[in-house]
Design a protein around this motif. Structure first.
Motif: not given
Length: 126
Positions: A107, A112-113, A115-116
């Motif tokens: 990535n 960052r994800d 969801r995080e």
């Protein structure tokens, strides 16, 4: 050939069990150009495994890219599908192999994800 590209291809067999979980199978030839010189990589994919060589050979698909673009892909500074859509690289053959192979690219830096991020903002632990 740059060190980043060499390390990327060397890492593929160890990463394949996690990345190639589906029923993808076939051979992808990757041609990387740098001026008037072209480097060839042959990538044989099957569920959970990948074999990499510096050969040319019969392939189900061929991906043409500049060495510079490929270095940006392996370091997360470019995206494979975007590069093809912008005509910075080209692809012929079984598109499923290209879509499976692109999952090996990292990535972009600092991604960052979501969801995080949402969990942090909500104040909940992971």
């Amino acid at each position: 050939m740059t060190e980043a590209t060499e390390r990327f291809f060397e890492s593929l067999p160890a990463r394949a069990p996690e990345v190639l979980r589906g029923l993808v199978g076939g051979t992808l030839q990757i041609d990387l150009s740098n001026g008037n010189r072209t480097e060839h990589w042959l990538v044989r994919m099957r569920p959970g495994a990948i074999d990499v060589s510096r050969n040319r050979g019969p392939a189900d698909a061929i991906w043409y890219s500049s060495q510079d673009l490929f270095d940006r892909l392996v370091t997360g500074r470019a995206q494979g599908v975007s590069a093809v859509l912008r005509n910075e690289s080209s692809f012929s053959g079984n598109v499923v192999l290209f879509l499976a192979f692109r999952r090996f690219f990292p990535n972009p830096p600092d991604t960052r994800d979501p969801r995080e991020v949402a969990r942090e903002r909500a104040g909940r632990p992971r």
